[in-house]
Scaffold this motif. Structure first.
Motif, PDB file in Angstrom:
ATOM      1  N   UNK A 130      -9.472  -3.223  -4.736  1.00 26.09           N
ATOM      2  CA  UNK A 130      -8.547  -3.282  -5.873  1.00 26.09           C
ATOM      3  C   UNK A 130      -7.894  -1.926  -6.098  1.00 26.09           C
ATOM      4  N   UNK A 131      -8.712  -0.872  -6.113  1.00 25.42           N
ATOM      5  CA  UNK A 131      -8.165   0.473  -6.321  1.00 25.42           C
ATOM      6  C   UNK A 131      -7.241   0.882  -5.184  1.00 25.42           C
ATOM      7  N   UNK A 137       0.355   0.180  -4.200  1.00 21.85           N
ATOM      8  CA  UNK A 137       1.447  -0.383  -4.999  1.00 21.85           C
ATOM      9  C   UNK A 137       2.173   0.716  -5.771  1.00 21.85           C
ATOM     10  N   UNK A 138       1.425   1.657  -6.352  1.00 17.98           N
ATOM     11  CA  UNK A 138       2.050   2.772  -7.075  1.00 17.98           C
ATOM     12  C   UNK A 138       2.921   3.599  -6.133  1.00 17.98           C
ATOM     13  N   UNK A 139       2.400   3.852  -4.931  1.00 19.29           N
ATOM     14  CA  UNK A 139       3.159   4.616  -3.939  1.00 19.29           C
ATOM     15  C   UNK A 139       4.439   3.890  -3.541  1.00 19.29           C
ATOM     16  N   UNK A 140       4.405   2.557  -3.582  1.00 18.63           N
ATOM     17  CA  UNK A 140       5.583   1.756  -3.228  1.00 18.63           C
ATOM     18  C   UNK A 140       6.533   1.577  -4.408  1.00 18.63           C
ATOM     19  N   UNK A 141       6.178   2.178  -5.553  1.00 20.01           N
ATOM     20  CA  UNK A 141       7.061   2.118  -6.713  1.00 20.01           C
ATOM     21  C   UNK A 141       6.820   0.971  -7.664  1.00 20.01           C
TER      22      UNK A 141
END
Length: 192
Positions: A130-131, A137-141
């Protein structure tokens, strides 16, 4: 006062297209009376399994629950272990016919500890995945949190202009709760 333990059985199939017949036959062969077999015809992915809940309410100290396979008892390893642990703490043993595992006797406690360790490892793996997914996902915006409703910018503008709650809700269609949440956000943003 009850003098003798009872053998209870549990059988579950995931869909209405499957049949309980084979599991019920195995439970009867293991010595479980038909009136003591509890069944569910639904996915194990839900806690709302009526047959399992009736079984757990019926089972008493020194009873033995027999299940054909471990995956019939719980929706995943952690859920199955939770059921086993709950029963163990009440003095109710569980036997699985497929692999011969049992929570009875001196080996029973060791079985519970091993299953608990497996459940903990599974929880840690899920948390890691999950982490890892969140970081990717954060890195992908990808933005996390509440999505901004299309009417929010208009509502914010009206609130900043000093419009009353009824006026803002009438003009934008937002709820009173949203109005007050936005008003608090404006106030908190002004402090920071």
């Amino acid at each position: 006062m009850r003098l003798k333990m009872a053998l209870l059985g549990y059988a579950r199939v995931s869909t209405s297209h499957q049949k309980l017949t084979h599991q019920i036959m195995e439970l009867k062969s293991a010595g479980v009376r038909e009136d003591r077999i509890f069944t569910d015809m639904m996915t194990g992915a839900t806690d709302e399994r009526e047959g399992l809940q009736r079984l757990l309410a019926r089972a008493e100290k020194d009873d033995v629950i027999i299940c054909t396979k471990m995956d019939r008892l719980g929706r995943n390893t952690a859920d199955m272990i939770h059921v086993v642990d709950t029963c163990y703490k009440k003095g109710i043993a569980i036997r699985f016919l497929e692999n011969g595992l049992s929570t009875e006797g001196t080996m029973g406690k060791m079985v519970i500890q091993i299953l608990a360790a497996v459940a903990e490892a599974e929880r840690e793996r899920i948390l890691e995945r999950t982490n890892g997914g969140r970081i990717a996902a954060l890195a992908a915006g990808v933005k996390f949190g509440r999505k901004i409703h299309p009417r929010t910018p208009a509502a914010l503008t009206l609130i900043l202009q000093g419009e009353a709650v009824n006026s803002v809700t009438d003009k934008t269609g937002i709820s009173r709760a949203t109005y007050f949440r936005l008003k608090r956000k404006i106030k908190n943003d002004a402090k920071n």
